[in-house]
Design a protein around this motif. Structure first.
Motif, PDB file in Angstrom:
ATOM      1  N   SER A   1       0.822  -1.203   0.000  1.00  0.00           N
ATOM      2  CA  SER A   1       0.000   0.000   0.000  1.00  0.00           C
ATOM      3  C   SER A   1       0.860   1.258   0.000  1.00  0.00           C
ATOM      4  O   SER A   1       0.358   2.362  -0.049  1.00  0.00           O
ATOM      5  N   SER A   2       2.198   1.073   0.038  1.00  0.00           N
ATOM      6  CA  SER A   2       3.057   2.245   0.160  1.00  0.00           C
ATOM      7  C   SER A   2       3.400   2.878  -1.184  1.00  0.00           C
ATOM      8  O   SER A   2       4.126   3.844  -1.241  1.00  0.00           O
ATOM      9  N   VAL A   3       2.887   2.305  -2.273  1.00  0.00           N
ATOM     10  CA  VAL A   3       3.229   2.867  -3.577  1.00  0.00           C
ATOM     11  C   VAL A   3       2.210   3.929  -3.992  1.00  0.00           C
ATOM     12  O   VAL A   3       1.123   4.007  -3.450  1.00  0.00           O
ATOM     13  N   SER A   4       2.607   4.758  -4.948  1.00  0.00           N
ATOM     14  CA  SER A   4       1.708   5.805  -5.420  1.00  0.00           C
ATOM     15  C   SER A   4       0.560   5.159  -6.193  1.00  0.00           C
ATOM     16  O   SER A   4       0.638   4.015  -6.622  1.00  0.00           O
ATOM     17  N   GLU A   5      -0.489   5.930  -6.380  1.00  0.00           N
ATOM     18  CA  GLU A   5      -1.650   5.418  -7.095  1.00  0.00           C
ATOM     19  C   GLU A   5      -1.252   5.028  -8.517  1.00  0.00           C
ATOM     20  O   GLU A   5      -1.654   4.000  -9.040  1.00  0.00           O
ATOM     21  N   GLU A   6      -0.419   5.865  -9.110  1.00  0.00           N
ATOM     22  CA  GLU A   6       0.025   5.623 -10.480  1.00  0.00           C
ATOM     23  C   GLU A   6       0.780   4.287 -10.561  1.00  0.00           C
ATOM     24  O   GLU A   6       0.560   3.480 -11.451  1.00  0.00           O
ATOM     25  N   GLU A   7       1.671   4.107  -9.588  1.00  0.00           N
ATOM     26  CA  GLU A   7       2.464   2.882  -9.581  1.00  0.00           C
ATOM     27  C   GLU A   7       1.578   1.666  -9.327  1.00  0.00           C
ATOM     28  O   GLU A   7       1.776   0.605  -9.905  1.00  0.00           O
ATOM     29  N   ALA A   8       0.605   1.856  -8.455  1.00  0.00           N
ATOM     30  CA  ALA A   8      -0.318   0.764  -8.159  1.00  0.00           C
ATOM     31  C   ALA A   8      -1.065   0.347  -9.425  1.00  0.00           C
ATOM     32  O   ALA A   8      -1.267  -0.837  -9.687  1.00  0.00           O
ATOM     33  N   ARG A   9      -1.437   1.317 -10.232  1.00  0.00           N
ATOM     34  CA  ARG A   9      -2.144   1.006 -11.480  1.00  0.00           C
ATOM     35  C   ARG A   9      -1.242   0.238 -12.434  1.00  0.00           C
ATOM     36  O   ARG A   9      -1.645  -0.735 -13.039  1.00  0.00           O
ATOM     37  N   GLN A  10       0.004   0.727 -12.555  1.00  0.00           N
ATOM     38  CA  GLN A  10       0.968   0.061 -13.423  1.00  0.00           C
ATOM     39  C   GLN A  10       1.134  -1.395 -13.004  1.00  0.00           C
ATOM     40  O   GLN A  10       1.129  -2.292 -13.827  1.00  0.00           O
ATOM     41  N   ARG A  11       1.300  -1.582 -11.707  1.00  0.00           N
ATOM     42  CA  ARG A  11       1.532  -2.935 -11.200  1.00  0.00           C
ATOM     43  C   ARG A  11       0.334  -3.826 -11.439  1.00  0.00           C
ATOM     44  O   ARG A  11       0.472  -4.990 -11.774  1.00  0.00           O
ATOM     45  N   SER A  12      -0.838  -3.254 -11.213  1.00  0.00           N
ATOM     46  CA  SER A  12      -2.047  -4.034 -11.414  1.00  0.00           C
ATOM     47  C   SER A  12      -2.115  -4.505 -12.853  1.00  0.00           C
ATOM     48  O   SER A  12      -2.429  -5.653 -13.156  1.00  0.00           O
ATOM     49  N   TYR A  13      -1.784  -3.595 -13.750  1.00  0.00           N
ATOM     50  CA  TYR A  13      -1.841  -3.937 -15.165  1.00  0.00           C
ATOM     51  C   TYR A  13      -0.817  -5.010 -15.514  1.00  0.00           C
ATOM     52  O   TYR A  13      -1.113  -5.996 -16.163  1.00  0.00           O
ATOM     53  N   GLN A  14       0.415  -4.799 -15.022  1.00  0.00           N
ATOM     54  CA  GLN A  14       1.491  -5.761 -15.279  1.00  0.00           C
ATOM     55  C   GLN A  14       1.141  -7.136 -14.754  1.00  0.00           C
ATOM     56  O   GLN A  14       1.344  -8.145 -15.406  1.00  0.00           O
ATOM     57  N   ARG A  15       0.604  -7.127 -13.538  1.00  0.00           N
ATOM     58  CA  ARG A  15       0.281  -8.395 -12.914  1.00  0.00           C
ATOM     59  C   ARG A  15      -0.803  -9.120 -13.706  1.00  0.00           C
ATOM     60  O   ARG A  15      -0.703 -10.295 -14.007  1.00  0.00           O
ATOM     61  N   SER A  16      -1.842  -8.381 -14.081  1.00  0.00           N
ATOM     62  CA  SER A  16      -2.939  -9.074 -14.748  1.00  0.00           C
ATOM     63  C   SER A  16      -2.493  -9.558 -16.126  1.00  0.00           C
ATOM     64  O   SER A  16      -2.909 -10.612 -16.589  1.00  0.00           O
ATOM     65  N   LYS A  17      -1.617  -8.813 -16.745  1.00  0.00           N
ATOM     66  CA  LYS A  17      -1.115  -9.235 -18.048  1.00  0.00           C
ATOM     67  C   LYS A  17      -0.229 -10.485 -17.903  1.00  0.00           C
ATOM     68  O   LYS A  17      -0.352 -11.435 -18.676  1.00  0.00           O
ATOM     69  N   ALA A  18       0.629 -10.453 -16.907  1.00  0.00           N
ATOM     70  CA  ALA A  18       1.508 -11.596 -16.672  1.00  0.00           C
ATOM     71  C   ALA A  18       0.679 -12.845 -16.386  1.00  0.00           C
ATOM     72  O   ALA A  18       0.970 -13.928 -16.897  1.00  0.00           O
ATOM     73  N   VAL A  19      -0.371 -12.690 -15.600  1.00  0.00           N
ATOM     74  CA  VAL A  19      -1.214 -13.838 -15.272  1.00  0.00           C
ATOM     75  C   VAL A  19      -1.858 -14.395 -16.535  1.00  0.00           C
ATOM     76  O   VAL A  19      -1.852 -15.599 -16.786  1.00  0.00           O
ATOM     77  N   GLN A  20      -2.412 -13.500 -17.354  1.00  0.00           N
ATOM     78  CA  GLN A  20      -3.105 -13.954 -18.560  1.00  0.00           C
ATOM     79  C   GLN A  20      -2.185 -14.753 -19.468  1.00  0.00           C
ATOM     80  O   GLN A  20      -2.561 -15.798 -20.000  1.00  0.00           O
ATOM     81  N   ILE A  21      -0.980 -14.238 -19.654  1.00  0.00           N
ATOM     82  CA  ILE A  21      -0.073 -14.906 -20.579  1.00  0.00           C
ATOM     83  C   ILE A  21       0.497 -16.184 -19.952  1.00  0.00           C
ATOM     84  O   ILE A  21       0.586 -17.215 -20.599  1.00  0.00           O
ATOM     85  N   TYR A  22       0.814 -16.097 -18.684  1.00  0.00           N
ATOM     86  CA  TYR A  22       1.295 -17.288 -17.981  1.00  0.00           C
ATOM     87  C   TYR A  22       0.273 -18.420 -18.098  1.00  0.00           C
ATOM     88  O   TYR A  22       0.615 -19.561 -18.424  1.00  0.00           O
ATOM     89  N   VAL A  23      -0.982 -18.095 -17.845  1.00  0.00           N
ATOM     90  CA  VAL A  23      -2.032 -19.118 -17.849  1.00  0.00           C
ATOM     91  C   VAL A  23      -2.221 -19.714 -19.245  1.00  0.00           C
ATOM     92  O   VAL A  23      -2.374 -20.927 -19.414  1.00  0.00           O
ATOM     93  N   LYS A  24      -2.161 -18.875 -20.256  1.00  0.00           N
ATOM     94  CA  LYS A  24      -2.317 -19.398 -21.618  1.00  0.00           C
ATOM     95  C   LYS A  24      -1.145 -20.284 -22.021  1.00  0.00           C
ATOM     96  O   LYS A  24      -1.319 -21.284 -22.699  1.00  0.00           O
ATOM     97  N   LYS A  25       0.037 -19.880 -21.586  1.00  0.00           N
ATOM     98  CA  LYS A  25       1.191 -20.718 -21.901  1.00  0.00           C
ATOM     99  C   LYS A  25       1.105 -22.041 -21.141  1.00  0.00           C
ATOM    100  O   LYS A  25       1.450 -23.092 -21.651  1.00  0.00           O
ATOM    101  N   ARG A  26       0.604 -21.961 -19.921  1.00  0.00           N
ATOM    102  CA  ARG A  26       0.432 -23.169 -19.117  1.00  0.00           C
ATOM    103  C   ARG A  26      -0.520 -24.142 -19.825  1.00  0.00           C
ATOM    104  O   ARG A  26      -0.281 -25.342 -19.875  1.00  0.00           O
ATOM    105  N   ALA A  27      -1.596 -23.597 -20.393  1.00  0.00           N
ATOM    106  CA  ALA A  27      -2.592 -24.443 -21.053  1.00  0.00           C
ATOM    107  C   ALA A  27      -2.026 -25.080 -22.320  1.00  0.00           C
ATOM    108  O   ALA A  27      -2.461 -26.156 -22.729  1.00  0.00           O
ATOM    109  N   ASP A  28      -1.096 -24.415 -22.942  1.00  0.00           N
ATOM    110  CA  ASP A  28      -0.419 -24.950 -24.110  1.00  0.00           C
ATOM    111  C   ASP A  28      -1.386 -25.402 -25.207  1.00  0.00           C
ATOM    112  O   ASP A  28      -1.243 -26.479 -25.785  1.00  0.00           O
TER     113      ASP A  28
END
Ligand SMILES: [Zn+2]
Length: 287
Positions: free
Chosen positions: A183-210
């Motif tokens: 919670s110590s990050v700026s709102e802007e950074e929190a948004r960036q991270r949220s986006y990065q995380r959700s993108k990483a999850v999506q691609i990770y999961v699709k690669k996992r499914a193969d």
């Protein structure tokens, strides 16, 4: 008078005149928080600090997910019209554009949003009566929207820059996907991270499914122009129950299975089954 069928490009931080710049060009309801222009591949969402008084408290959560209150001024909200259009925007091939109302008809573009999940809360309605309100959990991407041919896979296949994501090793994607939220990050950074995380999850999961649907076990029905098997990602659990942006709770599905979860008579049961399957998949990752 739509000038072209291509999608608009809005710049985060830029101020627009809602009536002229948005509805004048793209149509859509000129009032209210959710505007759904007909025959367009976009939906406008407006959030306003003034809405708080009326039970419309929207906010970025510490994990970077944006909570957006649905529409309906009186009585229990329903999953219809604008609310339904948010929930189904990916299946409908529509992009969510989030704006902050500044007053006097001016709105500031925050970024593109993607529906992750929703939950219900008790909130006061316009008359101060408690009612059931739907709260959407959105991932917000604070970058300039790009013109794209493929709206169906908007988050997953955003063109060239996406290649970078796909070539990352699974371990790296997984680490990004599991990135701790603080919670110590700026709102802007929190948004960036949220986006990065959700993108990483999506691609990770699709690669996992193969290329194989993790629901029914069948092969993806077709390949994308990027020559990847087409699968969709689905969050089997709500943010409030432990975070949808975790590979343990996100499954790669063929379009049939995905529709079954959302529209099938046995949708809920099927979703539970998928959750159990995921428990096994993530305990013994195949790669
Ligand atoms: Zn399937």
């Amino acid at each position: 008078m739509p000038d072209s069928e291509s999608s608009p490009s809005f710049k985060p931080g830029r101020v627009y005149n809602r009536r002229e710049d948005l509805h004048g060009h793209y149509g859509g309801q000129r009032q209210g928080g959710i505007s759904t222009p007909a025959d367009r591949d976009l939906i406008f969402l407006f959030t306003s600090a003034a809405g708080q008084e009326y039970g419309y408290k929207d906010e970025f959560r510490p994990d970077g997910i944006f909570w957006y209150t649905g529409e309906g001024q009186e009585g229990d909200m329903e999953m219809t019209r604008g609310n339904q259009s948010i929930r189904d925007h990916q299946e409908d091939g529509k992009r969510l554009h989030l704006f902050e109302a500044l007053g006097e008809g001016q709105v500031r573009y925050i970024g593109r949003a993607t529906y992750l999940d929703h939950h219900w809360e008790d909130r006061p309605d316009a008359y101060g009566e408690m009612r059931s309100a739907v709260v959407f959990e959105l991932a917000v991407e604070p970058t300039e929207d790009q013109d794209r041919d493929d709206v169906e896979e908007q988050v997953e296949e955003s063109g060239g820059s996406n290649q970078r994501w796909w070539t990352r090793p699974q371990g790296e994607l997984r680490a990004l996907a599991l990135q701790e939220s603080t919670s110590s990050v700026s709102e802007e950074e929190a948004r960036q991270r949220s986006y990065q995380r959700s993108k990483a999850v999506q691609i990770y999961v699709k690669k996992r499914a193969d290329g194989i649907c993790e629901g029914c076990g069948k092969e993806a029905p077709f390949v994308t122009p990027q020559e990847r098997p087409y699968l969709e990602t689905h969050h089997v659990r709500r943010v409030s129950d432990g975070g949808p942006d975790h590979p343990r709770w996100v499954i790669a599905l063929c379009p049939n299975c995905h529709r079954r979860v959302h529209h099938g008579q046995d949708g809920e049961t099927y979703n539970e089954q998928l959750g159990k399957k995921l428990g096994k998949i993530e305990l013994s990752p195949s790669s």
